[in-house]
Design a protein around this motif. Structure first.
Motif, PDB file in Angstrom:
ATOM      1  N   GLY A  49     -36.695  36.578-112.776  1.00 49.83           N
ATOM      2  CA  GLY A  49     -36.856  37.834-112.211  1.00 49.83           C
ATOM      3  C   GLY A  49     -35.641  38.133-111.245  1.00 49.83           C
ATOM      4  O   GLY A  49     -34.663  37.379-111.101  1.00 49.83           O
ATOM      5  N   LEU A  50     -35.435  39.650-110.930  1.00 51.93           N
ATOM      6  CA  LEU A  50     -34.323  39.926-110.249  1.00 51.93           C
ATOM      7  C   LEU A  50     -33.935  39.253-109.122  1.00 51.93           C
ATOM      8  O   LEU A  50     -32.884  38.695-108.789  1.00 51.93           O
ATOM      9  CB  LEU A  50     -34.383  41.441-109.931  1.00 51.93           C
ATOM     10  N   LEU A  51     -34.989  39.098-108.039  1.00 50.91           N
ATOM     11  CA  LEU A  51     -34.603  38.389-106.854  1.00 50.91           C
ATOM     12  C   LEU A  51     -35.490  37.223-106.778  1.00 50.91           C
ATOM     13  O   LEU A  51     -35.131  36.321-105.732  1.00 50.91           O
ATOM     14  CB  LEU A  51     -35.279  39.206-105.662  1.00 50.91           C
ATOM     15  N   GLY A  52     -35.860  36.447-107.785  1.00 51.51           N
ATOM     16  CA  GLY A  52     -36.535  35.202-107.844  1.00 51.51           C
ATOM     17  C   GLY A  52     -35.568  34.099-107.784  1.00 51.51           C
ATOM     18  O   GLY A  52     -34.614  34.172-108.478  1.00 51.51           O
ATOM     19  N   LYS A  53     -35.936  32.892-107.378  1.00 51.65           N
ATOM     20  CA  LYS A  53     -35.136  31.773-107.475  1.00 51.65           C
ATOM     21  C   LYS A  53     -35.445  30.778-108.550  1.00 51.65           C
ATOM     22  O   LYS A  53     -37.089  30.934-109.003  1.00 51.65           O
ATOM     23  CB  LYS A  53     -35.103  30.570-106.079  1.00 51.65           C
ATOM     24  N   ARG A  54     -34.590  30.152-109.197  1.00 51.83           N
ATOM     25  CA  ARG A  54     -35.178  29.313-110.469  1.00 51.83           C
ATOM     26  C   ARG A  54     -36.048  28.170-110.007  1.00 51.83           C
ATOM     27  O   ARG A  54     -35.843  27.586-108.573  1.00 51.83           O
ATOM     28  CB  ARG A  54     -33.912  28.714-111.107  1.00 51.83           C
ATOM     29  N   SER A  55     -37.026  27.778-110.562  1.00 49.38           N
ATOM     30  CA  SER A  55     -38.006  27.050-110.025  1.00 49.38           C
ATOM     31  C   SER A  55     -38.662  26.396-111.541  1.00 49.38           C
ATOM     32  O   SER A  55     -38.931  27.263-112.334  1.00 49.38           O
ATOM     33  CB  SER A  55     -39.008  27.588-109.155  1.00 49.38           C
ATOM     34  N   ASP A  56     -39.175  25.312-111.535  1.00 48.17           N
ATOM     35  CA  ASP A  56     -39.574  24.760-112.767  1.00 48.17           C
ATOM     36  C   ASP A  56     -41.165  25.244-112.688  1.00 48.17           C
ATOM     37  O   ASP A  56     -41.928  25.287-113.607  1.00 48.17           O
ATOM     38  CB  ASP A  56     -39.894  23.151-112.775  1.00 48.17           C
ATOM     39  N   GLU A  57     -41.751  25.412-111.516  1.00 50.60           N
ATOM     40  CA  GLU A  57     -42.941  26.050-111.368  1.00 50.60           C
ATOM     41  C   GLU A  57     -43.355  27.410-112.215  1.00 50.60           C
ATOM     42  O   GLU A  57     -44.500  27.590-112.530  1.00 50.60           O
ATOM     43  CB  GLU A  57     -43.530  26.111-109.869  1.00 50.60           C
TER      44      GLU A  57
END
Lengths: 301, 368
Positions: free
Chosen positions: A291-299
């Motif tokens: 997403g635009l403001l999201g951080k990368r995460s495996d979840e």
């Protein structure tokens, strides 16, 4: 004309953002997409309808002052929907905590179908028409027309978001929500009651969704029991667009989605209104999966 | 082997039973199909009550061919898929004639099912020309057609309103788009079409399209569709400061339009049949209907006449068999609440006058 489209987009975008916040908050703490959230929004719209229809039966001090009356309507609808959110979690999700990820998702879909049919049976399948209480007369200013209602909607959605922002960042309970969403296990270890935090999250999300429901009811004037489906999907899109689990992301995503839809439908063809929104979603997911403001995460899904 | 034989025999017996029930039951079944639930449900209940009234009147006189008439309602939810399911259900239940459906997009696929089963269908409201263009001998309608309706609306716009710039909106359905295209075709060269837009049915937010229409600055906005979307469009158009009046067709002729659109609907035009509350032939119908179901909807009387035509044709055919009833309907010379009805070779009514109505003081009134 551009400004007009922009204003229309912001009006509808504000309500998308309010609903999207509910998705994002719940995802934050539970890593669960609450697909019944759209129905809470729909129930909020119906509660608004019932309460506004009761205006003639209200005490005179409320009848005399429209803003006060609306505040009461919003307050009661939001309160009742918070209870819906509370029990939704308690009945449909809590017993399934720790179950495989797919199980609560199916439970969410079941809850959504149940609530939709519950409203259809209790309120009827027909469209319900809101009594036209607040000014629908257009005011023109520099080529842009708007109604007092539209301004009310924009300002109250921004105010509600500010309220939520303050709640999440400045209160003890908000800190607990943030802690739980970072790591529920550690949060429990330091003495946070995770069950309470989850209940509060559902209630806060439902509170906002109910307000969005009443606003949309007032704005469009007609509601029906299927309202939650498209509203829910659009808001979910907005949440993913901004980065699910991210509070400012949901706000940005909501407004952005509303504006994209309004401009796309206004400048190209209104037949494909939904196409623009979902096209942008696909593009964002391909190039920025978090997403635009999201951080990368495996979840993240 | 023995087991298989038993299963086979039981199966055969079941087939025999259902067949017998379907064709020679103690009652004669009439189907009434339309949107009984959903946002347009008011059109469905108006239809159902009209048919109910006709059936009750016949039953009070002893039914038809010495048998009681049973009304079988079918809810198509204004969805083509559902309409086909309803049609198949009617066929298996042994219905001998059908009143309905309401939406052209529902009637057309359903009519194929009725055609294969040889069941006569009379629509009370479908105005799309395609329905009877299919060449099915068992399909009829008691209302007018969109080419007539489109022409009536266009003539009114050009001759009476003397408009120069027209914006056209439709809901992309068989009815809405078809009607919009007929309207456009009949406008002639003196009128400029400043916009031709399709909208999504079931949506609530039409602010982008009304903003666009407003900036095209039309003298008149045409809408081909149903009151649910129509009411919202008119309301939102006025909210962005639009001033041109709307004109629509039979699909927006409902009190519900006025409720959804509110005061913004004042001055809206619609094409429809003449006022049945005024014609003398419908006097009895109006009185009886009011006693049982309240104020008749605009399509109640059409449904009532359609049901009467089917029942009268069963009487004449002397058998509850669709294949024998169809020729009787085709040859009928019927005098009912709507006046005189005869069908042409395609199954359309021979004469179908459209008039224009206008919303005045929150009520539809016929423009004289």
């Amino acid at each position: 004309m551009f400004l007009q489209h922009l204003l229309n987009g912001i009006t509808i975008g504000g309500s998308y953002a309010l609903i999207a916040l509910g998705y994002t908050l719940v995802y934050g703490v539970l890593k669960l997409i609450n697909f019944a959230h759209g129905e809470i929004y729909m129930i909020g719209a119906y509660l608004g309808f019932i309460l506004i229809s009761l205006l003639p039966a209200m005490p005179p001090f409320l009848q005399g002052s429209l803003p006060l009356f609306l505040l009461v309507v919003f307050g009661i609808a939001a309160m009742i929907c918070s209870l819906y959110g509370f029990y939704l979690e308690k009945i449909c999700y809590r017993p399934l905590r720790g179950a495989p990820k797919l199980t609560p998702l199916i439970s969410a879909l079941g809850a959504s179908i149940f609530l939709q049919n519950f409203v259809m049976i209790s309120m009827g399948a027909k469209d319900r028409i809101f009594p036209q209480t607040i000014g629908m007369r257009a005011i023109s200013l520099g080529g842009v027309s708007f109604t007092p209602l539209q301004l009310t909607i924009i300002f109250s959605s921004i105010a509600l978001m500010a309220l939520l922002y303050w709640f999440i960042n400045r209160t003890r309970l908000g800190t607990a929500i943030r802690a739980t969403s970072t790591d529920p296990f550690m949060a429990a270890l330091v003495g946070i009651n995770v069950d309470t935090v989850i209940s509060v999250t559902f209630m806060a999300g439902s509170f906002l969704a109910a307000c969005a429901g009443v606003m949309i009811g007032l704005y469009y004037g007609s509601i029906n029991f299927t309202l939650g489906y498209l509203g829910g999907i659009k808001a979910f899109t907005a949440a993913v667009l901004g980065g699910i689990g991210n509070v400012p992301g949901a706000m940005v995503g909501g407004f952005l989605l509303g504006i994209i839809e309004a401009l796309g439908a206004g400048y190209f063809s209104s037949e494909y209104k939904d196409v623009y929104a979902f096209f942008i979603l696909i593009a964002v997911l391909v190039f920025r999966p978090a997403g635009l403001l999201g951080k990368r995460s495996d979840e993240r899904a | 082997m023995k087991k298989l034989l038993v299963v086979g025999l039981v199966g055969l017996a079941m087939v025999a039973c259902t067949k017998k029930e379907g064709q020679e039951g103690a009652v004669i079944k009439i189907g009434a199909a339309g949107q009984l639930t959903g946002p347009e449900a008011v059109f469905g209940s108006d239809m159902l009550n009209g048919v109910k009234l006709a059936v009750e009147e016949w039953n009070a006189k002893g039914g038809v061919l010495g048998k009681k008439i049973e009304l079988v309602p079918g809810d198509d939810q204004a969805e083509p898929r559902q309409a086909v399911a309803v049609a198949n259900k009617f066929v298996t239940e042994g219905v001998v004639g059908v009143v309905g459906h309401f939406n052209s997009s529902c009637s057309i696929p359903a009519s194929e099912v009725y055609h294969k089963a040889g069941i006569p269908q009379i629509s009370q409201a479908c105005t799309n020309p395609k329905l009877t263009d299919q060449g099915f001998d068992n399909v009829f309608r008691v209302c007018g057609l969109d080419d007539q309706q489109g022409k009536a609306a266009a003539d009114f716009a050009v001759q009476k309103l003397k408009v120069k710039r027209v914006a056209i909106i439709h809901d992309k359905t068989t009815y809405g788009q078809g009607f919009a295209e007929e309207f456009k075709k009949n406008l002639g060269t003196g009128v400029e079409v400043v916009a031709f837009e399709g909208i999504a049915k079931g949506e609530k937010d039409y602010s982008p399209v009304v903003t666009k229409i407003k900036s095209a600055n039309p003298d008149l906005v045409f809408f081909g569709g149903i009151f649910t979307e129509g009411g919202l469009l008119i309301r939102q158009y006025k909210a962005v400061g639009g001033t041109a009046p709307f004109i629509g067709g039979d699909g927006i002729m409902s009190e519900e339009l006025l409720k959804i659109g509110g005061p913004a609907t004042e001055g809206t035009y619609a094409t429809f049949g003449p006022d049945t509350k005024e014609i003398p032939s419908a006097k009895g119908f109006n009185e009886n209907y009011r006693k049982k179901y309240g104020e008749p909807g605009v399509y109640s009387v059409y449904a009532y006449d359609a049901a009467n035509i089917i029942l009268q044709s069963i009487q004449k055919a002397g058998a509850a068999d669709g294949k024998k009833i169809t020729p009787e309907i085709r040859a009928i010379d019927y005098n009912g609440a709507l006046g005189h009805i005869q069908f042409d070779a395609k199954g359309d009514v021979k004469e179908s006058p459209y008039v224009v109505w206008k919303v005045e003081n929150n009520k539809f009134k016929q423009v004289k």
